[in-house]
Design a protein around this motif. Sequence first.
Motif, PDB file in Angstrom:
ATOM      1  N   LYS A   2     -24.399 -31.748   6.435  1.00  0.00           N
ATOM      2  CA  LYS A   2     -23.120 -32.426   7.167  1.00  0.00           C
ATOM      3  C   LYS A   2     -23.241 -32.045   8.511  1.00  0.00           C
ATOM      4  O   LYS A   2     -22.703 -32.909   9.128  1.00  0.00           O
ATOM      5  CB  LYS A   2     -22.252 -31.566   6.179  1.00  0.00           C
ATOM      6  CG  LYS A   2     -20.626 -31.001   7.341  1.00  0.00           C
ATOM      7  CD  LYS A   2     -19.399 -30.114   6.206  1.00  0.00           C
ATOM      8  CE  LYS A   2     -17.928 -30.688   6.618  1.00  0.00           C
ATOM      9  NZ  LYS A   2     -17.374 -29.953   6.008  1.00  0.00           N
ATOM     10  N   SER A  42     -13.444 -41.800   0.424  1.00  0.00           N
ATOM     11  CA  SER A  42     -14.905 -41.628   1.123  1.00  0.00           C
ATOM     12  C   SER A  42     -14.941 -42.032   2.586  1.00  0.00           C
ATOM     13  O   SER A  42     -15.923 -41.095   2.954  1.00  0.00           O
ATOM     14  CB  SER A  42     -15.331 -42.457  -0.105  1.00  0.00           C
ATOM     15  OG  SER A  42     -15.337 -43.822   0.130  1.00  0.00           O
ATOM     16  N   ILE A  44     -15.363 -39.968   5.141  1.00  0.00           N
ATOM     17  CA  ILE A  44     -14.549 -38.909   5.869  1.00  0.00           C
ATOM     18  C   ILE A  44     -15.117 -38.521   7.304  1.00  0.00           C
ATOM     19  O   ILE A  44     -15.230 -37.892   7.436  1.00  0.00           O
ATOM     20  CB  ILE A  44     -15.329 -37.473   4.803  1.00  0.00           C
ATOM     21  CG1 ILE A  44     -17.182 -37.528   4.531  1.00  0.00           C
ATOM     22  CG2 ILE A  44     -13.993 -37.451   3.417  1.00  0.00           C
ATOM     23  CD1 ILE A  44     -16.943 -37.180   4.124  1.00  0.00           C
ATOM     24  N   GLU A 192     -16.030 -41.177  -3.221  1.00  0.00           N
ATOM     25  CA  GLU A 192     -16.440 -39.684  -2.684  1.00  0.00           C
ATOM     26  C   GLU A 192     -17.194 -38.459  -3.638  1.00  0.00           C
ATOM     27  O   GLU A 192     -17.353 -37.769  -2.485  1.00  0.00           O
ATOM     28  CB  GLU A 192     -14.703 -39.612  -3.567  1.00  0.00           C
ATOM     29  CG  GLU A 192     -13.531 -38.229  -2.351  1.00  0.00           C
ATOM     30  CD  GLU A 192     -12.156 -38.499  -2.839  1.00  0.00           C
ATOM     31  OE1 GLU A 192     -12.164 -37.558  -1.755  1.00  0.00           O
ATOM     32  OE2 GLU A 192     -12.255 -38.779  -3.606  1.00  0.00           O
ATOM     33  N   TYR A 196     -19.731 -36.762  -0.398  1.00  0.00           N
ATOM     34  CA  TYR A 196     -19.476 -34.966   0.548  1.00  0.00           C
ATOM     35  C   TYR A 196     -20.632 -34.709  -0.362  1.00  0.00           C
ATOM     36  O   TYR A 196     -20.892 -33.006   0.017  1.00  0.00           O
ATOM     37  CB  TYR A 196     -18.174 -34.458  -0.923  1.00  0.00           C
ATOM     38  CG  TYR A 196     -16.876 -34.722   0.380  1.00  0.00           C
ATOM     39  CD1 TYR A 196     -16.342 -33.933   0.948  1.00  0.00           C
ATOM     40  CD2 TYR A 196     -15.905 -35.320  -0.027  1.00  0.00           C
ATOM     41  CE1 TYR A 196     -15.564 -34.345   1.779  1.00  0.00           C
ATOM     42  CE2 TYR A 196     -14.401 -35.832   0.009  1.00  0.00           C
ATOM     43  CZ  TYR A 196     -14.460 -34.976   1.417  1.00  0.00           C
ATOM     44  OH  TYR A 196     -13.184 -35.131   2.112  1.00  0.00           O
ATOM     45  N   GLN A 197     -21.568 -35.356  -0.757  1.00  0.00           N
ATOM     46  CA  GLN A 197     -22.967 -34.617  -0.303  1.00  0.00           C
ATOM     47  C   GLN A 197     -24.357 -34.200   0.598  1.00  0.00           C
ATOM     48  O   GLN A 197     -24.887 -33.773   1.205  1.00  0.00           O
ATOM     49  CB  GLN A 197     -23.821 -35.599  -1.960  1.00  0.00           C
ATOM     50  CG  GLN A 197     -23.516 -35.187  -3.505  1.00  0.00           C
ATOM     51  CD  GLN A 197     -24.001 -33.715  -3.833  1.00  0.00           C
ATOM     52  OE1 GLN A 197     -24.549 -33.419  -3.762  1.00  0.00           O
ATOM     53  NE2 GLN A 197     -22.512 -33.196  -4.595  1.00  0.00           N
ATOM     54  N   TYR A 198     -23.139 -35.441   1.454  1.00  0.00           N
ATOM     55  CA  TYR A 198     -23.931 -35.812   2.685  1.00  0.00           C
ATOM     56  C   TYR A 198     -25.909 -35.894   2.494  1.00  0.00           C
ATOM     57  O   TYR A 198     -26.269 -35.264   3.127  1.00  0.00           O
ATOM     58  CB  TYR A 198     -23.740 -34.568   3.539  1.00  0.00           C
ATOM     59  CG  TYR A 198     -22.333 -33.989   3.511  1.00  0.00           C
ATOM     60  CD1 TYR A 198     -21.440 -34.845   5.105  1.00  0.00           C
ATOM     61  CD2 TYR A 198     -21.586 -33.419   2.986  1.00  0.00           C
ATOM     62  CE1 TYR A 198     -20.075 -34.861   5.005  1.00  0.00           C
ATOM     63  CE2 TYR A 198     -19.890 -33.396   3.506  1.00  0.00           C
ATOM     64  CZ  TYR A 198     -19.426 -33.684   4.627  1.00  0.00           C
ATOM     65  OH  TYR A 198     -18.394 -33.617   4.647  1.00  0.00           O
TER      66      TYR A 198
END
Length: 242
Positions: A2, A42, A44, A192, A196-198
Amino acid sequence: RKAIALAVDQEELVAHVLNGQGVTASAGLLSENLTDFYNPDSDILRTKPLADRLVEANQLLDEIVPNKDNQGYRLLDGKRIKYEILGGPQNMELISRLEVQLQKIGIEVAFKMQGSSPEKTYIFKSNFDMTLHLVIFSLENADIMYKAHFIDLSNSSNYGRLNNREIRDKINEMRLSLNLHHKYEILEELQELLAYQYYKIPLYSANVLSVARTDRYEGYVVVNGGSIFNTESLRNLKRVEG
Protein backbone atom coordinates in the motif's frame (compact mmCIF):
# COMPACT_ATOMS: atom_id res chain seq x y z
CA ARG A 1 2.43 -2.75 -0.98
CA LYS A 2 0.00 0.00 0.00
CA ALA A 3 2.78 2.43 0.88
CA ILE A 4 4.52 1.86 -2.45
CA ALA A 5 1.26 2.23 -4.37
CA LEU A 6 0.57 5.54 -2.62
CA ALA A 7 4.05 6.86 -3.45
CA VAL A 8 3.91 6.25 -7.21
CA ASP A 9 3.38 9.49 -9.13
CA GLN A 10 1.51 8.37 -12.24
CA GLU A 11 1.25 11.89 -13.62
CA GLU A 12 5.03 12.30 -13.68
CA LEU A 13 5.49 8.96 -15.42
CA VAL A 14 2.95 9.80 -18.13
CA ALA A 15 4.51 13.24 -18.66
CA HIS A 16 8.15 12.14 -18.87
CA VAL A 17 8.31 8.43 -19.68
CA LEU A 18 5.49 8.55 -22.24
CA ASN A 19 6.11 12.18 -23.23
CA GLY A 20 2.47 12.86 -22.42
CA GLN A 21 1.23 10.17 -24.80
CA GLY A 22 -0.86 8.22 -22.30
CA VAL A 23 -3.24 8.34 -19.38
CA THR A 24 -3.03 7.46 -15.71
CA ALA A 25 -4.69 4.22 -14.66
CA SER A 26 -7.19 3.22 -11.99
CA ALA A 27 -6.16 0.81 -9.24
CA GLY A 28 -9.01 -1.36 -10.53
CA LEU A 29 -7.01 -1.73 -13.77
CA LEU A 30 -9.92 -0.76 -16.02
CA SER A 31 -10.17 2.54 -17.85
CA GLU A 32 -12.97 5.00 -17.09
CA ASN A 33 -13.51 5.09 -20.86
CA LEU A 34 -15.04 1.61 -20.52
CA THR A 35 -18.25 3.14 -19.22
CA ASP A 36 -20.28 -0.07 -19.19
CA PHE A 37 -18.32 -1.66 -16.38
CA TYR A 38 -15.76 0.79 -14.96
CA ASN A 39 -16.09 1.09 -11.17
CA PRO A 40 -15.09 4.54 -9.81
CA ASP A 41 -14.97 3.13 -6.25
CA SER A 42 -11.85 1.21 -7.28
CA ASP A 43 -10.02 4.41 -8.23
CA ILE A 44 -8.43 4.79 -4.81
CA LEU A 45 -5.06 6.30 -5.76
CA ARG A 46 -5.58 9.02 -8.38
CA THR A 47 -8.30 10.73 -6.35
CA LYS A 48 -5.87 11.75 -3.58
CA PRO A 49 -3.26 14.53 -3.98
CA LEU A 50 0.29 13.15 -4.16
CA ALA A 51 1.42 15.13 -1.10
CA ASP A 52 -1.32 13.53 1.00
CA ARG A 53 -0.46 10.08 -0.36
CA LEU A 54 3.20 10.50 0.61
CA VAL A 55 2.24 11.53 4.15
CA GLU A 56 -0.01 8.47 4.48
CA ALA A 57 2.65 6.17 3.04
CA ASN A 58 5.32 7.40 5.45
CA GLN A 59 2.94 7.09 8.38
CA LEU A 60 2.26 3.46 7.44
CA LEU A 61 5.95 2.66 7.18
CA ASP A 62 6.85 4.56 10.36
CA GLU A 63 4.68 2.10 12.27
CA ILE A 64 6.38 -0.93 10.73
CA VAL A 65 10.00 0.06 9.96
CA PRO A 66 10.74 3.39 11.67
CA ASN A 67 14.55 3.08 11.66
CA LYS A 68 16.50 4.71 8.82
CA ASP A 69 20.13 4.93 7.76
CA ASN A 70 22.01 8.21 7.28
CA GLN A 71 20.65 8.52 3.73
CA GLY A 72 17.03 8.20 4.80
CA TYR A 73 16.43 4.62 3.65
CA ARG A 74 14.42 2.42 5.96
CA LEU A 75 16.12 -0.41 7.81
CA LEU A 76 14.81 -3.87 8.63
CA ASP A 77 16.97 -5.95 10.99
CA GLY A 78 19.75 -3.42 10.42
CA LYS A 79 19.72 -3.77 6.63
CA ARG A 80 18.38 -1.33 4.06
CA ILE A 81 15.02 -2.35 2.55
CA LYS A 82 15.65 -2.85 -1.15
CA TYR A 83 13.54 -4.26 -3.98
CA GLU A 84 14.48 -5.17 -7.51
CA ILE A 85 12.19 -4.25 -10.39
CA LEU A 86 12.42 -6.59 -13.35
CA GLY A 87 12.41 -5.00 -16.78
CA GLY A 88 14.14 -4.63 -20.11
CA PRO A 89 16.29 -1.81 -21.52
CA GLN A 90 13.11 0.02 -22.59
CA ASN A 91 12.08 0.27 -18.91
CA MET A 92 15.25 1.86 -17.55
CA GLU A 93 13.94 5.45 -17.55
CA LEU A 94 10.70 4.31 -15.94
CA ILE A 95 12.51 2.44 -13.18
CA SER A 96 14.96 5.29 -12.58
CA ARG A 97 12.00 7.63 -12.00
CA LEU A 98 10.38 5.09 -9.67
CA GLU A 99 13.67 4.96 -7.79
CA VAL A 100 13.48 8.70 -7.13
CA GLN A 101 9.78 8.55 -6.24
CA LEU A 102 10.20 5.75 -3.72
CA GLN A 103 13.17 7.47 -2.07
CA LYS A 104 10.55 9.83 -0.65
CA ILE A 105 9.22 7.02 1.54
CA GLY A 106 12.65 5.56 2.33
CA ILE A 107 12.43 2.55 0.02
CA GLU A 108 15.30 1.66 -2.30
CA VAL A 109 14.60 0.04 -5.66
CA ALA A 110 16.91 -1.00 -8.47
CA PHE A 111 16.64 -2.15 -12.06
CA LYS A 112 17.16 -5.86 -12.78
CA MET A 113 17.15 -7.43 -16.23
CA GLN A 114 14.12 -9.70 -16.47
CA GLY A 115 15.41 -12.00 -19.18
CA SER A 116 13.30 -13.72 -21.81
CA SER A 117 11.07 -15.73 -19.44
CA PRO A 118 10.66 -13.93 -16.09
CA GLU A 119 7.61 -16.05 -15.25
CA LYS A 120 9.90 -19.11 -15.31
CA THR A 121 13.12 -17.59 -13.97
CA TYR A 122 11.69 -15.62 -11.05
CA ILE A 123 9.14 -17.70 -9.20
CA PHE A 124 8.90 -16.31 -5.70
CA LYS A 125 6.64 -17.59 -2.95
CA SER A 126 5.89 -14.49 -0.98
CA ASN A 127 3.14 -12.30 0.41
CA PHE A 128 4.77 -9.16 -0.93
CA ASP A 129 5.66 -9.55 -4.61
CA MET A 130 3.64 -7.32 -6.89
CA THR A 131 3.55 -6.11 -10.48
CA LEU A 132 3.94 -2.54 -11.62
CA HIS A 133 1.18 -2.54 -14.20
CA LEU A 134 1.58 -0.68 -17.50
CA VAL A 135 -1.62 -1.76 -19.27
CA ILE A 136 -5.31 -2.07 -18.57
CA PHE A 137 -7.79 -4.89 -18.88
CA SER A 138 -10.83 -4.77 -21.13
CA LEU A 139 -13.98 -6.77 -21.69
CA GLU A 140 -12.32 -8.37 -24.72
CA ASN A 141 -9.41 -9.83 -22.71
CA ALA A 142 -10.94 -10.14 -19.22
CA ASP A 143 -11.53 -13.90 -19.35
CA ILE A 144 -7.89 -14.61 -20.14
CA MET A 145 -6.11 -11.79 -18.34
CA TYR A 146 -7.85 -12.02 -14.97
CA LYS A 147 -7.08 -15.73 -14.80
CA ALA A 148 -3.43 -15.23 -15.79
CA HIS A 149 -2.82 -12.38 -13.38
CA PHE A 150 -4.75 -13.49 -10.30
CA ILE A 151 -5.45 -17.24 -10.42
CA ASP A 152 -2.74 -19.22 -12.20
CA LEU A 153 0.12 -20.17 -9.91
CA SER A 154 2.46 -21.77 -12.46
CA ASN A 155 4.00 -20.00 -15.48
CA SER A 156 1.80 -16.92 -15.52
CA SER A 157 1.72 -13.21 -14.76
CA ASN A 158 0.85 -13.95 -11.13
CA TYR A 159 4.51 -13.51 -10.19
CA GLY A 160 4.02 -13.27 -6.44
CA ARG A 161 1.62 -16.23 -6.43
CA LEU A 162 -1.30 -14.30 -4.98
CA ASN A 163 -3.84 -16.83 -3.75
CA ASN A 164 -7.01 -15.09 -2.61
CA ARG A 165 -10.03 -17.38 -2.51
CA GLU A 166 -12.65 -14.61 -2.78
CA ILE A 167 -10.95 -13.12 -5.83
CA ARG A 168 -10.44 -16.54 -7.41
CA ASP A 169 -14.09 -17.48 -6.99
CA LYS A 170 -15.28 -14.15 -8.39
CA ILE A 171 -13.05 -14.45 -11.45
CA ASN A 172 -14.24 -17.97 -12.15
CA GLU A 173 -17.86 -16.86 -11.78
CA MET A 174 -17.24 -13.96 -14.18
CA ARG A 175 -15.54 -16.20 -16.75
CA LEU A 176 -18.28 -18.84 -16.71
CA SER A 177 -21.27 -16.49 -16.75
CA LEU A 178 -23.33 -16.45 -19.95
CA ASN A 179 -25.31 -13.44 -18.73
CA LEU A 180 -23.50 -10.32 -19.96
CA HIS A 181 -25.11 -8.05 -17.36
CA HIS A 182 -24.04 -10.40 -14.56
CA LYS A 183 -20.53 -10.48 -16.02
CA TYR A 184 -20.41 -6.68 -15.89
CA GLU A 185 -21.59 -6.70 -12.27
CA ILE A 186 -18.82 -9.09 -11.25
CA LEU A 187 -16.22 -7.03 -13.12
CA GLU A 188 -17.29 -4.01 -11.09
CA GLU A 189 -16.87 -5.99 -7.86
CA LEU A 190 -13.51 -7.38 -8.93
CA GLN A 191 -12.06 -3.93 -9.61
CA GLU A 192 -12.60 -2.84 -6.02
CA LEU A 193 -11.42 -6.17 -4.56
CA LEU A 194 -8.22 -6.01 -6.58
CA ALA A 195 -7.57 -2.33 -5.89
CA TYR A 196 -7.44 -2.93 -2.14
CA GLN A 197 -4.99 -5.82 -2.57
CA TYR A 198 -2.35 -3.31 -3.78
CA TYR A 199 -0.96 -6.23 -5.74
CA LYS A 200 -0.91 -4.84 -9.27
CA ILE A 201 0.26 -1.25 -8.90
CA PRO A 202 -1.02 0.89 -11.80
CA LEU A 203 1.47 3.11 -13.60
CA TYR A 204 -0.19 4.27 -16.80
CA SER A 205 -1.78 3.20 -20.04
CA ALA A 206 -0.09 4.31 -23.24
CA ASN A 207 -2.22 5.94 -25.92
CA VAL A 208 -1.03 3.34 -28.43
CA LEU A 209 -1.43 -0.20 -27.14
CA SER A 210 -1.80 -1.93 -30.51
CA VAL A 211 -1.87 -1.21 -34.22
CA ALA A 212 -3.98 -2.51 -37.08
CA ARG A 213 -3.77 -2.90 -40.84
CA THR A 214 -6.55 -0.83 -42.33
CA ASP A 215 -6.04 -2.33 -45.80
CA ARG A 216 -7.71 -5.52 -44.60
CA TYR A 217 -10.40 -4.25 -42.25
CA GLU A 218 -11.97 -0.83 -41.79
CA GLY A 219 -14.10 0.61 -39.03
CA TYR A 220 -11.58 0.66 -36.19
CA VAL A 221 -12.58 3.02 -33.37
CA VAL A 222 -9.90 4.71 -31.27
CA VAL A 223 -10.53 4.55 -27.51
CA ASN A 224 -8.08 6.59 -25.43
CA GLY A 225 -6.03 4.21 -23.31
CA GLY A 226 -7.57 1.13 -24.92
CA SER A 227 -6.42 -1.33 -27.55
CA ILE A 228 -7.81 -1.59 -31.07
CA PHE A 229 -9.74 -4.65 -29.95
CA ASN A 230 -12.30 -2.60 -28.05
CA THR A 231 -16.04 -3.19 -28.10
CA GLU A 232 -16.80 -0.34 -30.51
CA SER A 233 -14.21 -1.57 -33.01
CA LEU A 234 -15.50 -5.11 -32.88
CA ARG A 235 -19.02 -3.84 -33.57
CA ASN A 236 -17.95 -1.76 -36.57
CA LEU A 237 -15.23 -3.78 -38.33
CA LYS A 238 -15.85 -4.57 -41.98
CA ARG A 239 -13.65 -6.47 -44.39
CA VAL A 240 -12.11 -4.33 -47.12
CA GLU A 241 -13.29 -5.66 -50.44
CA GLY A 242 -10.83 -6.22 -53.28
